[in-house]
Enzyme design. Structure first.
Site, short mmCIF file in Angstrom:
data_model
loop_
_atom_site.label_atom_id
_atom_site.label_comp_id
_atom_site.label_asym_id
_atom_site.label_seq_id
_atom_site.Cartn_x
_atom_site.Cartn_y
_atom_site.Cartn_z
CG HIS A 125 33.56 41.26 41.08
ND1 HIS A 125 34.57 42.18 40.96
CD2 HIS A 125 34.14 40.06 40.86
CE1 HIS A 125 35.72 41.55 40.68
NE2 HIS A 125 35.48 40.27 40.62
CD GLU A 134 33.66 45.40 40.58
OE1 GLU A 134 33.98 44.76 41.60
OE2 GLU A 134 33.84 44.98 39.44
NE ARG A 160 39.90 42.25 39.09
CZ ARG A 160 39.50 41.01 39.40
NH1 ARG A 160 38.44 40.47 38.83
NH2 ARG A 160 40.16 40.31 40.32
C1 DGY Z 1 38.99 36.95 41.11
O1 DGY Z 1 39.27 35.93 41.75
O2 DGY Z 1 39.86 37.71 40.70
C2 DGY Z 1 37.56 37.23 40.84
O3 DGY Z 1 37.36 38.42 40.19
C3 DGY Z 1 36.75 37.24 42.12
O4 DGY Z 1 36.36 36.00 42.36
#
Ligand code: DGY
Length: 325
Positions: free
Chosen positions: A289, A270, A241
């Site tokens: 992402h 983002e 993240r």
């Molecule tokens: C999640 O599942 O948290 C990913 O970042 C997105 O697929």
């Protein structure tokens, strides 16, 4: 994107508010199960809505949760759930589902794609290969060695283990920083060494891959002091993240050569504002992402979310339920 019209809603299906859009093939899966209420339709169906379907964006805030009087469950189609106000859900007895495990392999694959692309300058190479002005290939413009180097994984959970497994093929020495140490057996099978001190991992690694969850404790865990400890030839990869990284510090480290490069699947926010300095740096490789973005994996995540929503609506045990905020 959504094909449900108000007329095609079935009185037998639960009404689910569609907070995030989905690929058309996966949308069909959702619509086979539920009346998917779009934002433009919400006023008409507000009282009927018993579930929210969401992905990692937009955030599911307290105001949204409070706006549905009969809400029973939030079906979060992602493993990370920091974008859902879980506390607000729990205060009203609303259950929250999420989708761990099903995306481990795809996310680890994407982390490797970024690491390799950043190390071996794949994006630059693509540009040079296509550029109409290219007359000869620049043979002195090197990338960085991957095979036989040292990899440091920060956050060796489910995805971290998948990422580590793939490092075996590159003959890498593996260091990991994690809340807990794995058994000797697992460590030996991965050629992995536990480094309880983050700086020890940072100063030895040629590649540092961030895979920790986003929590108040991990916020900006990578900042100036951490980048300064890293090797000047090292590459930093974030597939977790954006909030885990102090982005201003990362920009400075990439600009002044404190580290050699970065591969980022996630940023904060983002997308980044179009004039953000990270977007101007040649030593950064970015993806939008897409860690879990294969049809196979996303289908698994959507199906798990559907199962979670059904289980909650029937008062049953969910496949994967968030238990604490
Ligand atoms: C999640 O599942 O948290 C990913 O970042 C997105 O697929």
């Amino acid at each position: 994107m959504a094909s449900n019209s108000m007329n095609s809603f079935s009185p037998d299906k639960p009404f689910v508010y569609q907070h995030s859009i989905m690929h058309p093939e996966l949308q069909r899966l959702l619509e086979d199960n539920f009346n998917m209420v779009q934002p433009a339709q919400v006023e008409e169906y507000r009282d009927k809505i018993s579930a929210i379907f969401c992905f990692v964006a937009p955030p599911v805030r307290v105001e949204l949760i409070a706006s549905f009087p009969n809400l029973k469950v939030v079906g979060n189609c992602a493993v990370g759930y920091e974008h859902v106000d879980v506390k607000a859900c729990f205060e009203r007895g609303i259950r929250v589902g999420y989708t761990p495990n099903v995306l481990n392999a795809a996310t680890a694959d994407m982390g490797w794609a970024l690491l390799l692309a950043a190390a071996r300058r794949v994006v630059d190479g693509d540009k040079i290969s296509r550029d109409p002005s290219t007359e000869h290939f620049e043979l002195n413009s090197f990338g960085f060695q991957v095979s036989g180097t040292t990899l440091g994984i920060i956050g060796m959970g489910r995805i971290g283990l998948e990422f580590a497994k793939r490092a075996m093929g590159f003959d890498m020495k593996l260091l990991y920083y994690n809340r807990s140490k794995y058994s000797k057996e697992i460590e030996e099978s991965l050629n992995a060494t536990y480094t309880p001190n983050l700086d020890d991992l940072l100063c030895q690694s040629d590649y540092v891959v961030l895979l920790a969850p986003s929590t108040p404790e991990t916020h900006h865990m990578m900042s100036s002091p951490q980048f300064k400890v890293m090797k000047r030839s090292s590459i930093f990869v974030n597939i977790a993240r954006g909030k885990l990284v102090d982005q201003d510090a990362l920009v400075a480290a990439l600009r002044d050569g404190t580290i050699a490069g970065a591969g980022l699947d996630v940023t904060d926010p983002e997308p980044l504002p179009r004039d953000h300095p990270l977007l101007t740096l040649h030593n950064v490789t970015l993806t939008p992402h897409t860690g879990s973005a294969t049809l196979h994996t996303r289908a698994g995540m959507v199906q798990m979310t559907i199962n979670n929503i059904w289980a909650a609506l029937k008062g049953q045990e969910m496949v994967n339920e968030v238990k604490s905020s």
